[in-house]
Design a protein around this motif. Structure first.
Motif, PDB file in Angstrom:
ATOM      1  N   LEU A 158       0.820  -1.214   0.000  1.00  0.00           N
ATOM      2  CA  LEU A 158       0.000   0.000   0.000  1.00  0.00           C
ATOM      3  C   LEU A 158       0.856   1.266   0.000  1.00  0.00           C
ATOM      4  CD1 LEU A 158      -2.870   1.176   0.141  1.00  0.00           C
ATOM      5  CD2 LEU A 158      -2.678   1.092   2.643  1.00  0.00           C
ATOM      6  N   THR A 159       1.821   1.345   0.901  1.00  0.00           N
ATOM      7  CA  THR A 159       2.611   2.573   1.058  1.00  0.00           C
ATOM      8  C   THR A 159       3.935   2.542   0.311  1.00  0.00           C
ATOM      9  OG1 THR A 159       3.743   1.760   3.040  1.00  0.00           O
ATOM     10  CG2 THR A 159       1.624   2.879   3.358  1.00  0.00           C
ATOM     11  N   GLY A 160       4.385   1.358  -0.075  1.00  0.00           N
ATOM     12  CA  GLY A 160       5.690   1.238  -0.710  1.00  0.00           C
ATOM     13  C   GLY A 160       6.846   1.232   0.275  1.00  0.00           C
ATOM     14  N   ALA A 205     -10.861   5.027   2.545  1.00  0.00           N
ATOM     15  CA  ALA A 205     -10.364   6.210   3.261  1.00  0.00           C
ATOM     16  C   ALA A 205      -9.181   5.824   4.146  1.00  0.00           C
ATOM     17  CB  ALA A 205     -11.479   6.830   4.095  1.00  0.00           C
ATOM     18  N   GLY A 206      -9.281   4.656   4.780  1.00  0.00           N
ATOM     19  CA  GLY A 206      -8.172   4.185   5.597  1.00  0.00           C
ATOM     20  C   GLY A 206      -6.910   3.985   4.781  1.00  0.00           C
ATOM     21  N   ASP A 207      -7.065   3.391   3.589  1.00  0.00           N
ATOM     22  CA  ASP A 207      -5.909   3.204   2.712  1.00  0.00           C
ATOM     23  C   ASP A 207      -5.305   4.547   2.311  1.00  0.00           C
ATOM     24  OD1 ASP A 207      -6.320   0.516   2.893  1.00  0.00           O
ATOM     25  OD2 ASP A 207      -7.149   0.266   0.883  1.00  0.00           O
ATOM     26  N   PHE A 208      -6.176   5.526   2.039  1.00  0.00           N
ATOM     27  CA  PHE A 208      -5.705   6.865   1.679  1.00  0.00           C
ATOM     28  C   PHE A 208      -4.896   7.473   2.823  1.00  0.00           C
ATOM     29  CE2 PHE A 208      -6.631  11.439   2.202  1.00  0.00           C
ATOM     30  CZ  PHE A 208      -5.954  11.937   1.096  1.00  0.00           C
ATOM     31  N   ILE A 209      -5.382   7.314   4.043  1.00  0.00           N
ATOM     32  CA  ILE A 209      -4.677   7.854   5.209  1.00  0.00           C
ATOM     33  C   ILE A 209      -3.308   7.187   5.350  1.00  0.00           C
ATOM     34  CG2 ILE A 209      -4.675   7.962   7.726  1.00  0.00           C
ATOM     35  CD1 ILE A 209      -6.558   9.957   6.493  1.00  0.00           C
ATOM     36  N   LEU A 210      -3.274   5.866   5.250  1.00  0.00           N
ATOM     37  CA  LEU A 210      -2.010   5.144   5.416  1.00  0.00           C
ATOM     38  C   LEU A 210      -1.003   5.525   4.332  1.00  0.00           C
ATOM     39  CD1 LEU A 210      -3.446   1.623   6.304  1.00  0.00           C
ATOM     40  CD2 LEU A 210      -2.329   3.227   7.870  1.00  0.00           C
ATOM     41  N   THR A 211      -1.495   5.662   3.097  1.00  0.00           N
ATOM     42  CA  THR A 211      -0.611   6.063   2.008  1.00  0.00           C
ATOM     43  C   THR A 211      -0.068   7.466   2.245  1.00  0.00           C
ATOM     44  OG1 THR A 211      -1.888   4.693   0.464  1.00  0.00           O
ATOM     45  CG2 THR A 211      -0.452   6.363  -0.488  1.00  0.00           C
ATOM     46  N   SER A 212      -0.928   8.356   2.698  1.00  0.00           N
ATOM     47  CA  SER A 212      -0.509   9.737   2.950  1.00  0.00           C
ATOM     48  C   SER A 212       0.529   9.794   4.069  1.00  0.00           C
ATOM     49  CB  SER A 212      -1.722  10.602   3.305  1.00  0.00           C
ATOM     50  OG  SER A 212      -2.674  10.618   2.250  1.00  0.00           O
ATOM     51  N   VAL A 213       0.295   9.039   5.133  1.00  0.00           N
ATOM     52  CA  VAL A 213       1.250   9.014   6.239  1.00  0.00           C
ATOM     53  C   VAL A 213       2.589   8.437   5.771  1.00  0.00           C
ATOM     54  CG1 VAL A 213       1.762   7.986   8.488  1.00  0.00           C
ATOM     55  CG2 VAL A 213      -0.511   8.914   8.035  1.00  0.00           C
ATOM     56  N   GLY A 214       2.530   7.385   4.951  1.00  0.00           N
ATOM     57  CA  GLY A 214       3.761   6.811   4.430  1.00  0.00           C
ATOM     58  C   GLY A 214       4.575   7.833   3.655  1.00  0.00           C
ATOM     59  N   GLU A 215       3.896   8.651   2.852  1.00  0.00           N
ATOM     60  CA  GLU A 215       4.592   9.676   2.077  1.00  0.00           C
ATOM     61  C   GLU A 215       5.140  10.774   2.987  1.00  0.00           C
ATOM     62  OE1 GLU A 215       6.540  11.437  -0.719  1.00  0.00           O
ATOM     63  OE2 GLU A 215       5.508   9.506  -0.996  1.00  0.00           O
ATOM     64  N   ILE A 216       4.385  11.124   4.038  1.00  0.00           N
ATOM     65  CA  ILE A 216       4.875  12.123   4.995  1.00  0.00           C
ATOM     66  C   ILE A 216       6.158  11.630   5.663  1.00  0.00           C
ATOM     67  CG2 ILE A 216       4.390  13.169   7.246  1.00  0.00           C
ATOM     68  CD1 ILE A 216       1.443  13.385   6.340  1.00  0.00           C
ATOM     69  N   GLY A 235      -0.749  -2.623  11.006  1.00  0.00           N
ATOM     70  CA  GLY A 235      -1.909  -1.966  10.417  1.00  0.00           C
ATOM     71  C   GLY A 235      -1.755  -0.460  10.345  1.00  0.00           C
ATOM     72  N   ASP A 236      -1.688   0.187  11.513  1.00  0.00           N
ATOM     73  CA  ASP A 236      -1.490   1.643  11.539  1.00  0.00           C
ATOM     74  C   ASP A 236      -0.227   1.985  12.337  1.00  0.00           C
ATOM     75  OD1 ASP A 236      -2.412   0.928  14.016  1.00  0.00           O
ATOM     76  OD2 ASP A 236      -3.826   2.580  14.215  1.00  0.00           O
ATOM     77  N   GLU A 237       0.746   1.093  12.272  1.00  0.00           N
ATOM     78  CA  GLU A 237       2.002   1.279  12.994  1.00  0.00           C
ATOM     79  C   GLU A 237       3.153   1.451  12.010  1.00  0.00           C
ATOM     80  OE1 GLU A 237       2.507  -2.045  15.527  1.00  0.00           O
ATOM     81  OE2 GLU A 237       0.783  -1.574  16.787  1.00  0.00           O
ATOM     82  N   PHE A 238       3.980   2.428  12.287  1.00  0.00           N
ATOM     83  CA  PHE A 238       5.120   2.733  11.438  1.00  0.00           C
ATOM     84  C   PHE A 238       6.376   2.795  12.299  1.00  0.00           C
ATOM     85  CE2 PHE A 238       1.391   4.269   9.310  1.00  0.00           C
ATOM     86  CZ  PHE A 238       1.636   4.083   7.955  1.00  0.00           C
ATOM     87  N   ALA A 239       7.511   2.770  11.632  1.00  0.00           N
ATOM     88  CA  ALA A 239       8.792   2.861  12.333  1.00  0.00           C
ATOM     89  C   ALA A 239       9.792   3.595  11.452  1.00  0.00           C
ATOM     90  CB  ALA A 239       9.320   1.473  12.685  1.00  0.00           C
ATOM     91  N   ILE A 240      10.773   4.197  12.102  1.00  0.00           N
ATOM     92  CA  ILE A 240      11.909   4.807  11.404  1.00  0.00           C
ATOM     93  C   ILE A 240      13.170   4.319  12.100  1.00  0.00           C
ATOM     94  CG2 ILE A 240      13.037   6.944  10.686  1.00  0.00           C
ATOM     95  CD1 ILE A 240      10.344   8.364  11.071  1.00  0.00           C
TER      96      ILE A 240
END
Length: 580
Positions: A158-160, A205-216, A235-240
């Protein structure tokens, strides 16, 4: 004399037949044949050679440097040097290279040549050329497909962004190269109020949010001088991960920017969506003895950020009250369990209702935890659901069952179809079918069981497409917990399952209330009208088993027949009994 003439004539006819067959074989193989005569310094190309090189003048006699003129500029030096080496050492020429045809097209050629000489006679070089461009094209396509599979296995579709597997690999590689004084940093980000947006506006809408956050995350990290990599780990968890940690001041700047950008309204189809980001991060120095420690510390910092009102950030400090320590440890243990292949399957056989021969089995996940021993699903699935790890566990179970069936196949064991659960979210995900294709082989016999509660209304297009695709690949679709909700008939019509499993909650009351038999009969008839077989689970004792004689069902499952068992015991049972 006549007898000799007849023998010679017969030999000549045989020779002509052999030559004819040879010519036919050469023509069928699409080989071009050429010959270089050293005595005359001339080259003869047959018609197929001319065709391969795109030559239309029909002249078979060519200049002795004609071949070199058509070799691709990037290959010519190597080919000339190799040709000279073969001539000098009197060895066969065997090499692939590119040519540029008369019409400008580039083709791949496989060339085979041999030096033929007889005592006292000039040598001749005879060879064949084969156009292998299609072979190279297919090999290139296969290489690209393999590269894509490897990429997809480590990236979120979804986010790449890299996925949890990629994060584990990146961190472990960084730790292996790290000096004792090198400072690194792990950042964990959890989206606030994402579930509310996803539930109210739908998964698009959820997919749109996740994609947008991934790009941010991607763009914000790229602005830093110190390289870091963003991942979507749940699901809605990210890491750096920063293999070289930014300064404390830079980390504060990064977190404030992320909180602001993620917290800004995102517009989807005219609707403003409001979410937030809770961030926890931790620094480490030198390669950690236990890599999970940095995750635990970042988790503790993330919990502290959430406890202080969300949409904020915290750096890990030792004086934190680690109230979530048990949950944090469970999370890391579950992630390590996935990475270390600690989830296994026990198999509960399913029996034909009339013959009691084995017709299938259900794969039931178990956690073979090094610290806690063998744990049933009730001990960890709830925690896994809260941590958005159910889809990962489902994927692990699918791969585990596929590997087990491959071992059975190699052993020559006749095994039935194995059913396993698949969550609605995983079935809907775009990476689901590619993940299946990566694992599935012709000898696999797998059914996916879908919980009826996941299909209370009509199925969305993504889910329907994935259902169709895996059904085309020979995977059976079954409906689990049939009859437990109001959507039973709708689910049957939408999914068109091969089997519908009647929920054990509808079977248990039969011991106290014989009238429950009418409900079970009705469900069996409904399933049969939809051309689906019925499975009755929960056969926990002899009384319930005996009652099934009055039901028009197909398959039985329960402790009264057989308990779930390890793979080795199930294989032994299969060897002793009949498999339909």
């Amino acid at each position: 004399m006549k007898h000799v003439d007849r023998d010679m004539l017969a030999e000549s006819e045989d020779l002509l037949k052999v030559i004819g067959k040879l010519q036919l074989a050469v023509a069928a193989s699409q080989m071009g044949v050429w010959e270089y005569d050293e005595a005359t310094n001339s080259v003869h190309w047959d018609d197929r050679m001319l065709e391969i090189y795109g030559i239309t003048d029909g002249m078979n006699k060519r200049p002795d440097d004609f071949w070199e003129r058509h070799i691709h500029p990037d290959d010519i030096d190597d080919m000339i040097a190799y040709s000279e080496e073969c001539r000098r050492e009197n060895k066969d020429f065997k090499r692939d290279y590119r040519i540029i045809r008369e019409d400008g097209k580039v083709r791949y050629i496989r060339s085979l040549a041999r030096n033929i000489s007889a005592p006292g006679e000039p040598s001749k070089l005879v060879g064949v050329n084969i156009d292998v461009t299609e072979d190279y094209r297919r090999a290139d396509e296969l290489k690209r497909a393999q590269t894509k599979l490897q990429h997809d296995a480590r990236h979120d579709a979804l986010t790449g962004l890299g996925n949890r597997r990629a994060l584990d690999e990146v961190t472990m590689e960084a730790f292996s190269l790290m000096g004792q004084r090198d400072r690194f940093c792990l950042v964990l980000i959890d989206l606030d109020h994402f579930k509310e947006v996803n539930d109210s506006l739908g998964h698009l809408a959820g997919d749109f949010i996740l994609t947008s956050v991934g790009e941010i995350l991607r763009s914000t990290v790229e602005k830093f001088d110190i390289p870091g990599t963003a991942f979507r780990v749940g699901g809605d968890e990210f890491a750096i991960f920063f293999p070289t940690a930014p300064s404390d001041e830079d980390m504060i700047t990064l977190c404030e920017a992320l909180v602001y950008l993620v917290g800004s309204p995102m517009t989807f189809q005219g609707e403003d969506c409001y979410i937030g980001a809770s961030i926890g991060y931790a620094f480490g120095v030198g390669p950690p003895k236990n890599p999970s420690t940095i995750f635990s510390e970042a988790d503790a910092a993330l919990y502290e950020a959430k406890r202080n009102g969300r949409s904020g950030y915290r750096a890990y400090r030792r004086e934190f009250d680690l109230k979530p320590a048990a949950a944090t440890n469970t999370r890391r243990d579950l992630l390590n369990a996935l990475a270390n292949d600690e989830f296994i399957c026990h198999y509960q056989p399913q029996f034909d209702a009339e013959t009691l021969s084995i017709v299938g089995a259900e794969a039931l996940v178990r956690w073979n935890c090094p610290q806690r021993g063998l744990l049933p699903p009730a001990r960890f699935l709830q925690a896994a659901a809260e941590m958005n790890l159910i889809e990962d566990i489902d994927d692990h179970v699918f791969r585990h069952v596929a590997k087990q069936q491959t071992r059975w196949h190699e052993e020559g064991l006749d095994y039935p179809t194995i059913a396993l659960n698949t969550s609605a979210n995983r079935l809907r995900a775009p990476e689901f079918v590619p993940a299946v294709d990566q694992v599935l082989r012709p000898h696999h016999k797998i059914a996916v069981e879908l919980l009826e509660t996941a299909f209370l209304d009509e199925i969305d297009k993504e889910t329907q497409d994935n259902l169709d695709k895996i059904r085309e690949r020979g995977i059976r679709i079954d409906l689990d917990d049939f009859g437990s909700g109001h959507s039973s008939v709708a689910a049957l019509q939408a999914i068109k399952p091969h089997q519908a499993k009647i929920d054990r909650s509808l079977v248990a009351p039969l011991e106290e209330n014989p009238r429950q038999m009418m409900t079970l009969r009705a469900l069996c008839r409904i399933a049969r009208l939809a051309q689906a077989k019925t499975v009755i689970e929960g056969m926990e004792n002899g009384m319930l088993l005996a009652a099934t004689r009055y039901l028009d069902c197909d398959v039985l499952q329960g402790y009264a027949l057989q308990r779930p068992m390890p793979a080795a015991d199930f294989a032994a049972l299969l060897r002793r009994g009949a498999v339909d």
